[in-house]
Design a protein around this motif. Structure first.
Motif, PDB file in Angstrom:
ATOM      1  N   ILE A  80       0.678  -1.235   0.262  1.00  8.31           N
ATOM      2  CA  ILE A  80      -0.072   0.026   0.030  1.00  8.31           C
ATOM      3  C   ILE A  80       0.644   1.353  -0.162  1.00  8.31           C
ATOM      4  CG2 ILE A  80      -0.370   0.447   2.358  1.00  8.31           C
ATOM      5  CD1 ILE A  80      -2.811   0.811   0.333  1.00  8.31           C
ATOM      6  N   ALA A  81       1.781   0.749   0.793  1.00  3.71           N
ATOM      7  CA  ALA A  81       2.760   2.374   0.399  1.00  3.71           C
ATOM      8  C   ALA A  81       3.448   2.664  -0.863  1.00  3.71           C
ATOM      9  CB  ALA A  81       4.175   1.704   1.730  1.00  3.71           C
ATOM     10  N   GLY A  82       4.085   1.802  -0.949  1.00  4.49           N
ATOM     11  CA  GLY A  82       4.776   1.649  -2.871  1.00  4.49           C
ATOM     12  C   GLY A  82       3.454   2.454  -3.561  1.00  4.49           C
ATOM     13  N   ARG A  89       4.758   9.722  -6.993  1.00  5.06           N
ATOM     14  CA  ARG A  89       5.918  10.513  -7.848  1.00  5.06           C
ATOM     15  C   ARG A  89       7.341  10.090  -7.033  1.00  5.06           C
ATOM     16  NH1 ARG A  89       4.971  14.202 -12.953  1.00  5.06           N
ATOM     17  NH2 ARG A  89       7.220  12.985 -13.250  1.00  5.06           N
ATOM     18  N   SER A  90       7.175   8.937  -6.457  1.00  4.76           N
ATOM     19  CA  SER A  90       8.145   8.994  -5.388  1.00  4.76           C
ATOM     20  C   SER A  90       9.322   7.750  -5.978  1.00  4.76           C
ATOM     21  CB  SER A  90       7.947   9.207  -3.881  1.00  4.76           C
ATOM     22  OG  SER A  90       9.191   8.166  -3.269  1.00  4.76           O
ATOM     23  N   ARG A  91      10.506   7.942  -6.166  1.00  5.01           N
ATOM     24  CA  ARG A  91      11.191   6.971  -6.068  1.00  5.01           C
ATOM     25  C   ARG A  91      11.151   5.646  -5.412  1.00  5.01           C
ATOM     26  NH1 ARG A  91      14.295  10.726  -4.614  1.00  5.01           N
ATOM     27  NH2 ARG A  91      15.413  10.082  -3.184  1.00  5.01           N
ATOM     28  N   HIS A  92      11.072   6.238  -4.012  1.00  6.84           N
ATOM     29  CA  HIS A  92      10.895   5.153  -3.060  1.00  6.84           C
ATOM     30  C   HIS A  92       9.423   3.811  -3.367  1.00  6.84           C
ATOM     31  CE1 HIS A  92      13.945   7.056  -0.894  1.00  6.84           C
ATOM     32  NE2 HIS A  92      13.274   8.951  -1.271  1.00  6.84           N
ATOM     33  N   ALA A  93       9.216   4.538  -4.032  1.00  8.95           N
ATOM     34  CA  ALA A  93       7.980   2.974  -4.388  1.00  8.95           C
ATOM     35  C   ALA A  93       8.168   2.188  -4.794  1.00  8.95           C
ATOM     36  CB  ALA A  93       6.881   3.558  -5.912  1.00  8.95           C
ATOM     37  N   VAL A  94       9.869   1.893  -5.230  1.00 11.51           N
ATOM     38  CA  VAL A  94      10.794   1.343  -5.677  1.00 11.51           C
ATOM     39  C   VAL A  94      10.909   0.113  -4.642  1.00 11.51           C
ATOM     40  CG1 VAL A  94      12.646   0.211  -7.264  1.00 11.51           C
ATOM     41  CG2 VAL A  94      11.280   2.396  -8.382  1.00 11.51           C
ATOM     42  N   MET A 144       9.446   3.139 -14.243  1.00 11.02           N
ATOM     43  CA  MET A 144       9.252   4.263 -14.479  1.00 11.02           C
ATOM     44  C   MET A 144      10.489   5.542 -13.658  1.00 11.02           C
ATOM     45  SD  MET A 144       5.887   5.087 -15.045  1.00 11.02           S
ATOM     46  CE  MET A 144       6.408   4.568 -16.765  1.00 11.02           C
ATOM     47  N   ARG A 145      10.943   4.740 -12.413  1.00 13.18           N
ATOM     48  CA  ARG A 145      12.310   5.430 -12.225  1.00 13.18           C
ATOM     49  C   ARG A 145      13.117   5.483 -13.450  1.00 13.18           C
ATOM     50  NH1 ARG A 145      15.044   2.393  -7.151  1.00 13.18           N
ATOM     51  NH2 ARG A 145      15.785   1.376  -9.317  1.00 13.18           N
ATOM     52  N   SER A 146      13.211   4.512 -14.169  1.00 14.82           N
ATOM     53  CA  SER A 146      14.138   4.663 -15.172  1.00 14.82           C
ATOM     54  C   SER A 146      13.891   5.787 -15.777  1.00 14.82           C
ATOM     55  CB  SER A 146      14.597   3.721 -15.428  1.00 14.82           C
ATOM     56  OG  SER A 146      13.093   3.112 -16.786  1.00 14.82           O
ATOM     57  N   ARG A 147      13.135   5.792 -16.661  1.00 19.42           N
ATOM     58  CA  ARG A 147      12.591   6.506 -17.453  1.00 19.42           C
ATOM     59  C   ARG A 147      12.354   8.246 -16.656  1.00 19.42           C
ATOM     60  NH1 ARG A 147       6.775   5.811 -19.808  1.00 19.42           N
ATOM     61  NH2 ARG A 147       7.576   7.660 -21.340  1.00 19.42           N
ATOM     62  N   GLY A 148      12.512   8.433 -15.466  1.00 19.07           N
ATOM     63  CA  GLY A 148      13.027  10.260 -14.586  1.00 19.07           C
ATOM     64  C   GLY A 148      11.254  10.133 -14.442  1.00 19.07           C
ATOM     65  N   VAL A 149      10.382   9.341 -14.349  1.00 16.00           N
ATOM     66  CA  VAL A 149       9.224   9.340 -14.026  1.00 16.00           C
ATOM     67  C   VAL A 149       8.592   9.743 -11.998  1.00 16.00           C
ATOM     68  CG1 VAL A 149       6.631   9.033 -13.856  1.00 16.00           C
ATOM     69  CG2 VAL A 149       7.781   8.999 -16.253  1.00 16.00           C
ATOM     70  N   LEU A 150       9.554   9.077 -11.934  1.00 17.59           N
ATOM     71  CA  LEU A 150       9.474   8.916 -10.436  1.00 17.59           C
ATOM     72  C   LEU A 150      10.528  10.091  -9.714  1.00 17.59           C
ATOM     73  CD1 LEU A 150       8.528   5.305  -9.667  1.00 17.59           C
ATOM     74  CD2 LEU A 150       6.948   7.090  -9.817  1.00 17.59           C
ATOM     75  N   ARG A 151      10.587  10.643  -9.132  1.00 17.02           N
ATOM     76  CA  ARG A 151      11.461  11.099  -8.557  1.00 17.02           C
ATOM     77  C   ARG A 151      12.087  11.131  -7.131  1.00 17.02           C
ATOM     78  NH1 ARG A 151       8.033  15.449  -8.189  1.00 17.02           N
ATOM     79  NH2 ARG A 151       6.595  14.743  -9.653  1.00 17.02           N
TER      80      ARG A 151
END
Length: 151
Positions: A80-82, A89-94, A144-151
């Motif tokens: 749920i946090a992810g 759009r947080s990179r911490h989703a990963v 999404m992180r690799s594409r720069g969508v997640l910051r």
């Protein structure tokens, strides 16, 4: 400064919103189930399964070793946090999705190698579906992180 300008120019793809909202709804089911099981909500459990199965399932879950129980908690709350972090759009989703996947695998490993499960938990289909979805969400967040969508 150039990096900030590049990130600002990256638009959020529509599919991120779709995946994020569906992921929140899917993982909310796990949160509700976890909370209802941990609070011993018999009304919820008996509505989901026959009374005898509900009590047997509850006893089985209460008897899980600490590692399996912690895995279940990490799987549910990490998922749920992810999902919420993905929408933000947080990179911490990963990281959250990785924790969720590890937690699910640990919890399900106990279910398949531990003592016999109650009838309500005998099918391997749902654990497999949950694990595949957790893996897919982790891969999606990494993409999404690799594409720069997640910051």
């Amino acid at each position: 400064m150039e990096n900030t300008t590049e990130q600002a120019a990256i638009r959020t793809p529509i599919h991120l919103w779709v995946v994020g909202v569906v992921a929140v709804l899917w993982n909310a089911i796990g949160v509700v189930d976890y909370v209802m099981m941990r609070t011993h909500n018999m009304h919820y459990l008996e509505a989901a399964m026959p009374t005898g199965d509900a009590r047997a399932t509850l006893a089985y879950m209460d008897a899980m070793p600490l590692l399996a129980s912690a895995g279940w908690a990490l799987g549910v709350w990490g998922a749920i946090a992810g999902s919420l972090l993905l929408l933000a759009r947080s990179r911490h989703a990963v990281i959250a999705y990785a924790i969720s996947l590890v937690g699910a695998v640990v919890s399900f490993a106990f279910q398949f190698t531990g003592p016999p499960r109650p009838a309500s938990m005998s099918s391997p289909v749902l654990p497999i579906i949950i694990t595949v979805i957790a893996m897919a969400l982790l891969l999606y967040a990494r993409w999404m992180r690799s594409r720069g969508v997640l910051r």
